[in-house]
Design an enzyme around this catalytic site. Structure first.
Site, PDB file in Angstrom:
ATOM      1  N   CYS A 130       0.811  -1.229   0.000  1.00  0.00           N
ATOM      2  CA  CYS A 130       0.000   0.000   0.000  1.00  0.00           C
ATOM      3  C   CYS A 130       0.845   1.282   0.000  1.00  0.00           C
ATOM      4  CB  CYS A 130      -0.938  -0.001   1.200  1.00  0.00           C
ATOM      5  SG  CYS A 130      -0.135  -0.439   2.745  1.00  0.00           S
ATOM      6  N   HIS A 243      -3.229   6.168   4.986  1.00  0.00           N
ATOM      7  CA  HIS A 243      -1.803   6.327   5.289  1.00  0.00           C
ATOM      8  C   HIS A 243      -1.331   7.716   4.847  1.00  0.00           C
ATOM      9  CE1 HIS A 243      -1.711   2.187   6.207  1.00  0.00           C
ATOM     10  NE2 HIS A 243      -0.927   1.709   5.257  1.00  0.00           N
TER      11      HIS A 243
END
Ligand code: A2P
Length: 347
Positions: A130, A243
């Site tokens: 990711c 994130h």
């Protein structure tokens, strides 16, 4: 083959699996049949999809018969356990785990960066880590204009990266702390609510953890830049599901800030979010549930004439995982690349 696919979601009860289901529905993915697979403990569980109630099945040796596409997000060992069978059954697996990412026979694809790599698949296409996807879509437009020499990146990674149960754990820990109790970590190694810790994946001899080395090696593979210098520090923070990253890029020549902003503003999968007067830049709560990676605070590195600093936030479950996987599937359909172009050396 008709344009509608028989799709299995492996890990359908997990954080990424659930998002894959939502995206299959919201993007009107051409489905002929949808099979939901998970571990035996979830067998019989009911999940709503497109107005229907589907039952989750335990994954077994017959699960992939009559399936065209497997969207896998059930961890590396599960992907490794079923990969040969999936390929032998004639299906394509788009795998969210790290199991095959660095295998030279397996393309590692971010559609905005290296779509053509998908053409050479042998039945498995890997979805990158990711943090690597989020960084890649943001900096690739700059790299295309002037090759990046060195990347120094620090991440602020949400609980979602450790799965649905880790997200629940952070909420429970926060409640416990607010009630004056001691938080009990079970999924995560340490308390995360009101805390943070360096990513807990295994460390190598140089002191880098696995998550950090994924950013190094996967970025090199996706950019097709084996010499690219990357140093990463990955940190888990008490954010639920997006994130953030601070990225320092070094080029051979100075990079115009205006040009960097224009390139990022025009790039696919990225949105420039900067209000310098209000000191407003991307935040995880703004990126949550969004497809685009939000980028801002693009500025000259005052310590280096050829350095550039930027900041990003991106939804780890969406572009960092489920959305990228679905975009790869859509790419295969659009280009008629579903069937492997070369016989598999993997199965
Ligand atoms: P289950 O819910 O039955 O454990 P997350 O990353 O959010 O923790 O989700 C992991 C996903 O992988 C879940 O859907 C989980 O199913 C699935 N999974 C875990 N182990 C296996 C296994 N051995 N076989 C199939 N699916 C698995």
């Amino acid at each position: 083959m008709s344009d509608k696919l028989r799709v299995a979601v492996l890990g359908a009860t997990g954080a990424v699996g659930k998002e894959i289901l939502e995206l299959l529905a919201s993007r009107n993915f051409p489905l002929k049949h949808l099979k939901l697979l998970a571990s035996p403990k979830s067998a019989g569980k009911e999940i709503e999809f497109g107005g229907e109630t589907l039952k989750v099945e335990a994954t077994d040796s017959s699960s992939f018969d009559d399936i065209d596409l497997v969207l896998a997000s059930a961890g590396g060992s599960t992907s490794r356990a079923w990969a040969s069978q999936i390929v032998a059954a004639g299906a394509v697996m788009i795998d969210n785990s790290s199991a095959f990412r660095m295998n030279p026979e397996v393309p590692l694809v971010v559609p905005e960066i290296n779509p053509d790599a998908a053409a050479t698949h042998q039945g498995i296409i890997a979805n990158p880590n990711c943090t690597t996807i989020l960084m890649g879509v943001a900096i690739y437009p700059l790299h295309q204009l002037q090759a990046i020499k060195r990347i120094i990146v620090a991440t602020y990674q949400s609980a979602s990266g450790a799965g649905a149960r880790a997200m629940e754990e952070v909420k429970l820990q926060a409640e416990a702390i607010l009630q004056g109790k001691k938080p009990q970590p079970e999924i995560l190694p340490y308390p995360l609510a009101f805390n943070l810790f360096p990513h807990n994946s295994p460390l190598n001899d140089a002191g880098y953890c696995e998550e950090e080395m994924k950013m190094v090696n996967e970025t090199r593979k996706i950019f097709n830049a084996p010499e690219l210098k990357v140093s990463a520090t990955c940190v888990r923070v008490p954010v639920l599901r997006a994130h953030s990253e601070t990225i320092n890029l070094e080029f051979a020549q100075p990079f115009s800030i205006k040009q960097a902003r224009d390139l990022i503003a025009a790039a696919p999968g990225v949105k420039l979010v900067e209000d310098w007067d209000k000191n407003y830049f991307p935040m995880p709560i703004d990126a949550t549930g969004k497809d685009d990676v939000l980028v801002g605070r693009i500025r000259q590195d005052i310590s280096h004439p050829c350095g550039l600093e930027l900041w990003l936030c991106g939804d780890q479950i969406r572009k960092g995982a489920a959305l990228n996987a679905i975009q790869i599937a859509e790419l295969l359909l659009e280009k008629s690349w579903l069937k492997p172009s070369v016989p598999s050396k993997i199965a």
